[in-house]
Structures are given as structure tokens and as C-alpha cells.
Write a protein that holds these residues in place. Sequence first.
Motif, PDB file in Angstrom:
ATOM      1  N   ALA A 120      34.431  52.558  29.453  1.00 28.50           N
ATOM      2  CA  ALA A 120      33.006  52.580  29.760  1.00 28.50           C
ATOM      3  C   ALA A 120      32.624  51.461  30.716  1.00 28.50           C
ATOM      4  CB  ALA A 120      32.195  52.456  28.465  1.00 28.50           C
ATOM      5  N   ALA A 121      33.483  50.457  30.834  1.00 27.52           N
ATOM      6  CA  ALA A 121      33.230  49.310  31.718  1.00 27.52           C
ATOM      7  C   ALA A 121      34.567  48.853  32.280  1.00 27.52           C
ATOM      8  CB  ALA A 121      32.551  48.177  30.949  1.00 27.52           C
ATOM      9  N   PRO A 122      34.558  48.152  33.405  1.00 23.38           N
ATOM     10  CA  PRO A 122      35.816  47.679  33.984  1.00 23.38           C
ATOM     11  C   PRO A 122      36.600  46.791  33.023  1.00 23.38           C
ATOM     12  CG  PRO A 122      34.046  47.480  35.579  1.00 23.38           C
ATOM     13  CD  PRO A 122      33.395  47.833  34.276  1.00 23.38           C
ATOM     14  N   ARG A 123      37.906  46.919  33.090  1.00 22.84           N
ATOM     15  CA  ARG A 123      38.825  46.113  32.272  1.00 22.84           C
ATOM     16  C   ARG A 123      39.303  44.946  33.144  1.00 22.84           C
ATOM     17  NH1 ARG A 123      42.741  48.345  28.185  1.00 22.84           N
ATOM     18  NH2 ARG A 123      44.406  46.823  27.906  1.00 22.84           N
ATOM     19  N   ILE A 124      38.901  43.719  32.839  1.00 26.67           N
ATOM     20  CA  ILE A 124      39.094  42.580  33.732  1.00 26.67           C
ATOM     21  C   ILE A 124      40.170  41.640  33.202  1.00 26.67           C
ATOM     22  CG2 ILE A 124      37.940  40.641  34.864  1.00 26.67           C
ATOM     23  CD1 ILE A 124      36.903  43.438  35.667  1.00 26.67           C
ATOM     24  N   PHE A 125      40.987  41.128  34.110  1.00 23.47           N
ATOM     25  CA  PHE A 125      41.938  40.074  33.785  1.00 23.47           C
ATOM     26  C   PHE A 125      41.912  39.063  34.931  1.00 23.47           C
ATOM     27  CE2 PHE A 125      44.258  43.421  35.982  1.00 23.47           C
ATOM     28  CZ  PHE A 125      44.940  42.732  36.967  1.00 23.47           C
ATOM     29  N   LEU A 126      42.563  37.926  34.734  1.00 23.96           N
ATOM     30  CA  LEU A 126      42.588  36.858  35.742  1.00 23.96           C
ATOM     31  C   LEU A 126      44.021  36.583  36.182  1.00 23.96           C
ATOM     32  CD1 LEU A 126      40.100  34.321  34.108  1.00 23.96           C
ATOM     33  CD2 LEU A 126      39.630  35.888  35.979  1.00 23.96           C
ATOM     34  N   LYS A 127      44.168  36.240  37.461  1.00 25.37           N
ATOM     35  CA  LYS A 127      45.430  35.750  37.990  1.00 25.37           C
ATOM     36  C   LYS A 127      45.173  34.351  38.552  1.00 25.37           C
ATOM     37  CE  LYS A 127      48.106  38.806  40.356  1.00 25.37           C
ATOM     38  NZ  LYS A 127      49.143  39.583  39.630  1.00 25.37           N
ATOM     39  N   PRO A 128      46.072  33.384  38.325  1.00 25.34           N
ATOM     40  CA  PRO A 128      45.859  32.048  38.895  1.00 25.34           C
ATOM     41  C   PRO A 128      46.176  32.036  40.383  1.00 25.34           C
ATOM     42  CG  PRO A 128      47.954  32.118  37.748  1.00 25.34           C
ATOM     43  CD  PRO A 128      47.288  33.455  37.511  1.00 25.34           C
ATOM     44  N   THR A 129      45.661  31.045  41.084  1.00 29.94           N
ATOM     45  CA  THR A 129      45.918  30.960  42.525  1.00 29.94           C
ATOM     46  C   THR A 129      47.390  30.667  42.825  1.00 29.94           C
ATOM     47  OG1 THR A 129      45.281  28.627  42.548  1.00 29.94           O
ATOM     48  CG2 THR A 129      43.577  30.250  43.046  1.00 29.94           C
ATOM     49  N   SER A 130      48.125  30.123  41.847  1.00 28.05           N
ATOM     50  CA  SER A 130      49.554  29.886  42.050  1.00 28.05           C
ATOM     51  C   SER A 130      50.340  31.189  42.155  1.00 28.05           C
ATOM     52  CB  SER A 130      50.121  29.023  40.922  1.00 28.05           C
ATOM     53  OG  SER A 130      49.813  29.588  39.658  1.00 28.05           O
ATOM     54  N   ALA A 131      49.711  32.319  41.840  1.00 26.78           N
ATOM     55  CA  ALA A 131      50.362  33.616  41.997  1.00 26.78           C
ATOM     56  C   ALA A 131      50.352  34.105  43.443  1.00 26.78           C
ATOM     57  CB  ALA A 131      49.687  34.659  41.100  1.00 26.78           C
ATOM     58  N   ILE A 132      49.537  33.471  44.292  1.00 27.65           N
ATOM     59  CA  ILE A 132      49.413  33.935  45.679  1.00 27.65           C
ATOM     60  C   ILE A 132      50.718  33.715  46.447  1.00 27.65           C
ATOM     61  CG2 ILE A 132      48.302  33.411  47.893  1.00 27.65           C
ATOM     62  CD1 ILE A 132      46.558  35.107  46.166  1.00 27.65           C
ATOM     63  N   ALA A 133      51.107  34.730  47.206  1.00 24.68           N
ATOM     64  CA  ALA A 133      52.248  34.648  48.122  1.00 24.68           C
ATOM     65  C   ALA A 133      51.876  35.411  49.381  1.00 24.68           C
ATOM     66  CB  ALA A 133      53.505  35.215  47.477  1.00 24.68           C
ATOM     67  N   GLY A 134      52.612  35.164  50.454  1.00 27.41           N
ATOM     68  CA  GLY A 134      52.260  35.755  51.738  1.00 27.41           C
ATOM     69  C   GLY A 134      53.131  36.925  52.122  1.00 27.41           C
ATOM     70  N   PRO A 135      52.798  37.558  53.233  1.00 26.53           N
ATOM     71  CA  PRO A 135      53.602  38.679  53.728  1.00 26.53           C
ATOM     72  C   PRO A 135      55.004  38.207  54.101  1.00 26.53           C
ATOM     73  CG  PRO A 135      52.023  37.964  55.392  1.00 26.53           C
ATOM     74  CD  PRO A 135      51.686  37.227  54.146  1.00 26.53           C
ATOM     75  N   GLY A 136      55.978  39.071  53.845  1.00 24.87           N
ATOM     76  CA  GLY A 136      57.353  38.730  54.167  1.00 24.87           C
ATOM     77  C   GLY A 136      58.021  37.811  53.166  1.00 24.87           C
ATOM     78  N   CYS A 137      57.328  37.471  52.081  1.00 27.28           N
ATOM     79  CA  CYS A 137      57.884  36.555  51.090  1.00 27.28           C
ATOM     80  C   CYS A 137      58.962  37.246  50.251  1.00 27.28           C
ATOM     81  CB  CYS A 137      56.781  36.030  50.173  1.00 27.28           C
ATOM     82  SG  CYS A 137      56.153  37.291  49.022  1.00 27.28           S
ATOM     83  N   THR A 138      59.651  36.455  49.467  1.00 24.26           N
ATOM     84  CA  THR A 138      60.513  36.972  48.413  1.00 24.26           C
ATOM     85  C   THR A 138      59.917  36.535  47.087  1.00 24.26           C
ATOM     86  OG1 THR A 138      62.517  36.924  49.769  1.00 24.26           O
ATOM     87  CG2 THR A 138      62.815  36.946  47.385  1.00 24.26           C
TER      88      THR A 138
END
Length: 306
Positions: A120-138
Motif C-alpha cells: 500500500a506504500a513504498p518499501r524503503i531501505f537505506l544504503k550508506p555512501t560507502s556503497a557508491i562505486a563508479g562505472p568500470g569498477c570491480t
Amino acid sequence: MRLVSFRRPGSGDAPVLGGMVGEDAVVELRPALAAAMRAAGEPDRAAAVIPDDMVALIADAAAMVAAGRALAFAARPESAGLRVPLATVELLAPLRPGKILGVGRNYAEHAKEVGGPAQAAPRIFLKPTSAIAGPGCTVRIPKSVTKPDYEAELGVVIGRPARDVPEGTALEYVAGYVVLNDVSAREFQLDVSPPQTSFAKGMDGFCPIGPWLATADEVGEPWRLAVRCWLNGELVQDGNTVDMIFPVSRLIAYLSRYVTLEPGDLIATGTPAGSGAFRTPPRWLKPGDRLRIEVERVGVLEHAIG
């Protein structure tokens, strides 16, 4: 515009802000703006106008106008010296969000394959900024993770503060869009009670984004965009944002009732059907895998698994 953060490989230099010109060239914004100002007989104020950080850029309307001016000038035939071949630079994650808000089970076909009652409403979770990676990464999967999975998604980047935003004006708060992979350790999400969804999706590098930030005017309305994922060349997800249960405007309105959305905040809007956990048999990521994720009119994100 398609805005990028990049550096020249091996240079050791700090990342710089730039933009795409055509499909195979990038331009550094400050030198391009400086050249445009000199050509117009204006004093060079590029360093004062273009900030060092992507979040600061998208939060500043005047800076965004200046970025557009810089890219338009760099696209002129006589400005070829400002352009750098894309193949000679290292694209980085276009920005580091202040917060990452994820939405689970937001595509009807994906919700069907997962099962359970309708939301009935969006199911929300959080990801920390340390999860960010860029294109071409491994993306390095922790050795103890046994069920790593992929989720191709449209990422929405907020451009100005949003609190209690009406759905009808919610898209006015969008700076642009990125392609996103919501990598997940499914054993922490599906095999334990209670589920540890944020932990499952929040490990280091578990949020590759890119290859650039495509501004809202570049993409247009986000309500009918193809979202596809290839794993080692095989098409494994083939969906469309028209299948979203809660479209982008409704997600922004809903989230802003409870959380002030700030410039640079990122919303991971959910994934279509076809992720590994819900295939028969399940298909978990393994070292050496390569992913190609495409969101129509936004871009193509490629990365590897290690």
C-alpha cells in the motif's frame, strides 16, 4: 547535459567536473567556461562559478547554467582543443550522495515473482555512501557472502531541498538521473528473520552508479524508460519504468513527507523482474562476471564482479 566526474589515469590529480560532448569526448567544465568567457570579452570567473563538487554544482542554478554554456562552447568545431577522448579518461561515480534511499518491490512484475501481499506504500531501505562505486569498477564481494545478486535500476538525483512536496510538482526537484546497480547479499535479506535489507544492500561498493548524471531536461519524463541488464552478455532483465507501482513523482512526494530530500540525495527506484534470486535455479554473481545495465535515455553502466 550529461555531467561527469573524471580524471586522467595515472595523473594522480584530484577528480574534476566535466560533461560529455557527443558520444566519445569529455570536457572539463572550468577550462571550457573560461574559454567561453574570454571569447565573449568577459573576465575569467570560471573558478568562482564552477564548484569542485558535483553536489554543489547541481544545487546551484547559476552554476548549472554556466555548465551548459561551457558544454555548448566546447561543442563548437573551433573548440576541439577543449575536448578529450572518453577512452583516455577514468570516469568516476558522478557524485557522492548525502543519502541513498532504496525502494523495494516497486515493479509489478518483480513484486509478482517475489510474492506476498501488494504494497500500500513504498518499501524503503537505506544504503550508506560507502556503497557508491563508479562505472568500470570491480565490485568486490565479501568472501563470506554466498548469495550476491544484481538489480538494474533507475537512480533519481535530487537537485534542491524537498520537504512535503506535492506529487504534481515533485519532478521539479529532480536534478537528473543515473544508472544504478543495487547489488544485494540475499542471504541477509531473504534467509534471516527479521530481514536485514539495508545491511544486505549496503556493503562496500554495492551501489555502482554512472556513467554520468543525465540532467532532467536531457532525459525528459521518467515514466516510460526501458531498463535492461546483461550478465556476461546474456539479457537477464528487460523491464520498463511504466511497470513501477510507485512512479518517480510519487516516490519523491512520499519520501519528502518524512525526510527532507537534499541536493545530491539519490533514490534507487526499484528493479524489474529477472534478478538472480528469483530465477530457476537462482543465479548468483561470481568473480569474473561482467554486468551491463542500460536505462533508456540515461546511459549504460558496465562493471565487473571480483
